[in-house]
Scaffold this motif. Structure first.
Motif, PDB file in Angstrom:
ATOM      1  N   VAL A 100       0.842  -1.195   0.000  1.00  0.00           N
ATOM      2  CA  VAL A 100       0.000   0.000   0.000  1.00  0.00           C
ATOM      3  C   VAL A 100       0.877   1.244   0.000  1.00  0.00           C
ATOM      4  O   VAL A 100       1.920   1.290   0.654  1.00  0.00           O
ATOM      5  N   ALA A 101       0.440   2.262  -0.733  1.00  0.00           N
ATOM      6  CA  ALA A 101       1.103   3.565  -0.728  1.00  0.00           C
ATOM      7  C   ALA A 101       0.026   4.643  -0.797  1.00  0.00           C
ATOM      8  O   ALA A 101      -1.115   4.379  -1.195  1.00  0.00           O
ATOM      9  N   MET A 102       0.396   5.850  -0.413  1.00  0.00           N
ATOM     10  CA  MET A 102      -0.503   6.991  -0.554  1.00  0.00           C
ATOM     11  C   MET A 102       0.292   8.161  -1.103  1.00  0.00           C
ATOM     12  O   MET A 102       1.368   8.491  -0.583  1.00  0.00           O
ATOM     13  N   ARG A 103      -0.213   8.754  -2.185  1.00  0.00           N
ATOM     14  CA  ARG A 103       0.442   9.906  -2.809  1.00  0.00           C
ATOM     15  C   ARG A 103      -0.577  11.011  -2.988  1.00  0.00           C
ATOM     16  O   ARG A 103      -1.545  10.851  -3.730  1.00  0.00           O
ATOM     17  N   ASN A 104      -0.351  12.094  -2.269  1.00  0.00           N
ATOM     18  CA  ASN A 104      -1.262  13.232  -2.315  1.00  0.00           C
ATOM     19  C   ASN A 104      -2.711  12.775  -2.120  1.00  0.00           C
ATOM     20  O   ASN A 104      -3.597  13.122  -2.876  1.00  0.00           O
ATOM     21  N   GLU A 105      -2.920  11.973  -1.098  1.00  0.00           N
ATOM     22  CA  GLU A 105      -4.226  11.470  -0.662  1.00  0.00           C
ATOM     23  C   GLU A 105      -4.737  10.284  -1.474  1.00  0.00           C
ATOM     24  O   GLU A 105      -5.692   9.620  -1.072  1.00  0.00           O
ATOM     25  N   GLN A 106      -4.144   9.967  -2.614  1.00  0.00           N
ATOM     26  CA  GLN A 106      -4.616   8.847  -3.426  1.00  0.00           C
ATOM     27  C   GLN A 106      -3.947   7.556  -2.971  1.00  0.00           C
ATOM     28  O   GLN A 106      -2.718   7.483  -2.850  1.00  0.00           O
ATOM     29  N   LEU A 107      -4.767   6.533  -2.757  1.00  0.00           N
ATOM     30  CA  LEU A 107      -4.258   5.223  -2.358  1.00  0.00           C
ATOM     31  C   LEU A 107      -3.833   4.407  -3.581  1.00  0.00           C
ATOM     32  O   LEU A 107      -4.456   4.481  -4.643  1.00  0.00           O
ATOM     33  N   PHE A 108      -2.778   3.625  -3.406  1.00  0.00           N
ATOM     34  CA  PHE A 108      -2.341   2.632  -4.387  1.00  0.00           C
ATOM     35  C   PHE A 108      -2.252   1.303  -3.645  1.00  0.00           C
ATOM     36  O   PHE A 108      -1.521   1.184  -2.658  1.00  0.00           O
ATOM     37  N   ILE A 109      -2.997   0.306  -4.118  1.00  0.00           N
ATOM     38  CA  ILE A 109      -2.997  -1.007  -3.479  1.00  0.00           C
ATOM     39  C   ILE A 109      -2.488  -2.024  -4.479  1.00  0.00           C
ATOM     40  O   ILE A 109      -3.057  -2.201  -5.559  1.00  0.00           O
ATOM     41  N   ASN A 110      -1.372  -2.652  -4.109  1.00  0.00           N
ATOM     42  CA  ASN A 110      -0.699  -3.606  -4.999  1.00  0.00           C
ATOM     43  C   ASN A 110      -0.408  -2.984  -6.359  1.00  0.00           C
ATOM     44  O   ASN A 110      -0.571  -3.611  -7.409  1.00  0.00           O
ATOM     45  N   GLY A 111       0.015  -1.726  -6.326  1.00  0.00           N
ATOM     46  CA  GLY A 111       0.433  -1.017  -7.525  1.00  0.00           C
ATOM     47  C   GLY A 111      -0.686  -0.408  -8.335  1.00  0.00           C
ATOM     48  O   GLY A 111      -0.433   0.323  -9.295  1.00  0.00           O
ATOM     49  N   ARG A 112      -1.939  -0.673  -7.957  1.00  0.00           N
ATOM     50  CA  ARG A 112      -3.069  -0.158  -8.721  1.00  0.00           C
ATOM     51  C   ARG A 112      -3.682   1.039  -8.002  1.00  0.00           C
ATOM     52  O   ARG A 112      -3.990   0.969  -6.806  1.00  0.00           O
ATOM     53  N   PRO A 113      -3.895   2.139  -8.718  1.00  0.00           N
ATOM     54  CA  PRO A 113      -4.474   3.320  -8.078  1.00  0.00           C
ATOM     55  C   PRO A 113      -5.954   3.119  -7.776  1.00  0.00           C
ATOM     56  O   PRO A 113      -6.686   2.483  -8.532  1.00  0.00           O
ATOM     57  N   VAL A 114      -6.375   3.667  -6.651  1.00  0.00           N
ATOM     58  CA  VAL A 114      -7.790   3.688  -6.298  1.00  0.00           C
ATOM     59  C   VAL A 114      -8.416   4.911  -6.961  1.00  0.00           C
ATOM     60  O   VAL A 114      -7.795   5.964  -7.066  1.00  0.00           O
ATOM     61  N   ASP A 115      -9.636   4.775  -7.447  1.00  0.00           N
ATOM     62  CA  ASP A 115     -10.312   5.861  -8.171  1.00  0.00           C
ATOM     63  C   ASP A 115     -11.100   6.750  -7.213  1.00  0.00           C
ATOM     64  O   ASP A 115     -11.658   6.282  -6.212  1.00  0.00           O
ATOM     65  N   TYR A 116     -11.182   8.046  -7.570  1.00  0.00           N
ATOM     66  CA  TYR A 116     -11.899   9.018  -6.746  1.00  0.00           C
ATOM     67  C   TYR A 116     -12.784   9.877  -7.638  1.00  0.00           C
ATOM     68  O   TYR A 116     -12.383  10.265  -8.735  1.00  0.00           O
ATOM     69  N   ALA A 117     -13.984  10.165  -7.140  1.00  0.00           N
ATOM     70  CA  ALA A 117     -14.907  11.060  -7.854  1.00  0.00           C
ATOM     71  C   ALA A 117     -15.531  12.008  -6.844  1.00  0.00           C
ATOM     72  O   ALA A 117     -16.090  11.566  -5.831  1.00  0.00           O
ATOM     73  N   LEU A 118     -15.413  13.296  -7.093  1.00  0.00           N
ATOM     74  CA  LEU A 118     -15.973  14.294  -6.193  1.00  0.00           C
ATOM     75  C   LEU A 118     -17.497  14.244  -6.245  1.00  0.00           C
ATOM     76  O   LEU A 118     -18.095  14.302  -7.316  1.00  0.00           O
ATOM     77  N   LEU A 119     -18.142  14.138  -5.093  1.00  0.00           N
ATOM     78  CA  LEU A 119     -19.593  14.093  -4.994  1.00  0.00           C
ATOM     79  C   LEU A 119     -20.188  15.439  -4.603  1.00  0.00           C
ATOM     80  O   LEU A 119     -21.193  15.870  -5.154  1.00  0.00           O
ATOM     81  N   ASP A 120     -19.554  16.096  -3.623  1.00  0.00           N
ATOM     82  CA  ASP A 120     -20.128  17.335  -3.119  1.00  0.00           C
ATOM     83  C   ASP A 120     -19.071  18.089  -2.319  1.00  0.00           C
ATOM     84  O   ASP A 120     -18.067  17.510  -1.879  1.00  0.00           O
ATOM     85  N   THR A 121     -19.303  19.367  -2.155  1.00  0.00           N
ATOM     86  CA  THR A 121     -18.478  20.200  -1.280  1.00  0.00           C
ATOM     87  C   THR A 121     -19.407  20.865  -0.284  1.00  0.00           C
ATOM     88  O   THR A 121     -20.364  21.542  -0.671  1.00  0.00           O
ATOM     89  N   VAL A 122     -19.148  20.628   1.009  1.00  0.00           N
ATOM     90  CA  VAL A 122     -20.027  21.148   2.060  1.00  0.00           C
ATOM     91  C   VAL A 122     -19.184  21.844   3.115  1.00  0.00           C
ATOM     92  O   VAL A 122     -17.944  21.817   3.079  1.00  0.00           O
TER      93      VAL A 122
END
Length: 223
Positions: A100-122
């Motif tokens: 596991v690694a984290m780069r600028n808040e993004q997770l990488f698990i076994n070398g694969r990046p985890v995806d992120y999508a902004l839903l809302d700002t509150v």
């Protein structure tokens, strides 16, 4: 006198004993005292914890008698902190053998990046910082997704180099990523310190606003 009192109340005493065994070995409830699992768990939620989801233990100890199931990525679990044995509730992010690694808040698990999508700002209150902007985000990876939140204005640990989770250990993160003391601070959690799997919200009250019941959260399942 004491013996007579015990005889007169043996039914009640047996109930208390059996209830104590049930709560320490079978099922439990866990009040949420902090914001570390927002937006999925709120302060004032009381969650149902299945203590038999992963292990059968000797009551009141961390001695595992039998494994009953395998923890999965994405499970919300209660456990004893490896730092000071405080009871905590977080999400399993990585399993034994995962890198596991984290780069600028993004997770990488076994070398694969985890995806992120902004839903809302509150805007929500965060301790002494007062009202701040919060980004609510959909995090997806390894076939599962959940809503998390990020606090860009707060100083937090948003990066770490690749690490491999040891055998029989787990990496835990809070869903409120920038406001959670988790494995980034106290390290991996040994399996024997797992207490149980949080499966749903029993009841909920808004402790920040006069303990008003949040009826819409009663009986809510956890993702």
């Amino acid at each position: 006198m004491k013996t007579n009192w015990i005889r007169a109340n043996k039914g009640f005493l047996m109930f208390v004993l059996l209830f104590g065994v049930f709560r320490t070995a079978v099922a439990d409830w866990n009040p949420i005292p902090s914001a570390s699992m927002r937006p999925n768990l709120l302060e004032g939620d009381v969650v149902f914890v299945n203590r038999l989801a992963y292990n059968v233990k000797v009551p009141l100890t961390d001695i595992v008698l039998q494994r009953t199931g395998e923890p999965a990525r994405g499970d919300i679990v209660t456990f004893s902190s490896p730092a000071d044995h405080t009871r905590l509730i977080k999400r399993i992010i990585a399993l034994p053998g995962d890198t596991v690694a984290m780069r600028n808040e993004q997770l990488f698990i076994n070398g694969r990046p985890v995806d992120y999508a902004l839903l809302d700002t509150v805007s929500e209150p965060v301790g002494k910082a007062g009202q701040i902007t919060v980004q609510q985000v959909r995090e997806s990876g390894n076939g599962r997704s959940r809503q998390i939140q990020l606090l860009p204005q707060i100083a937090a640990r948003r990066d770490f180099a690749p690490v491999t989770v040891p055998a029989d250990h787990f990496m835990m993160l809070g869903d409120n990523r920038d406001n959670s003391a988790d494995s980034r601070y106290f390290g991996f959690v040994p399996r024997e310190l797992l207490i149980g799997k949080a499966e749903g919200i029993l009841v909920s009250a808004d402790i920040l606003h006069g303990w008003r019941p949040r009826l819409d959260r009663f009986g809510m399942a956890l993702q």
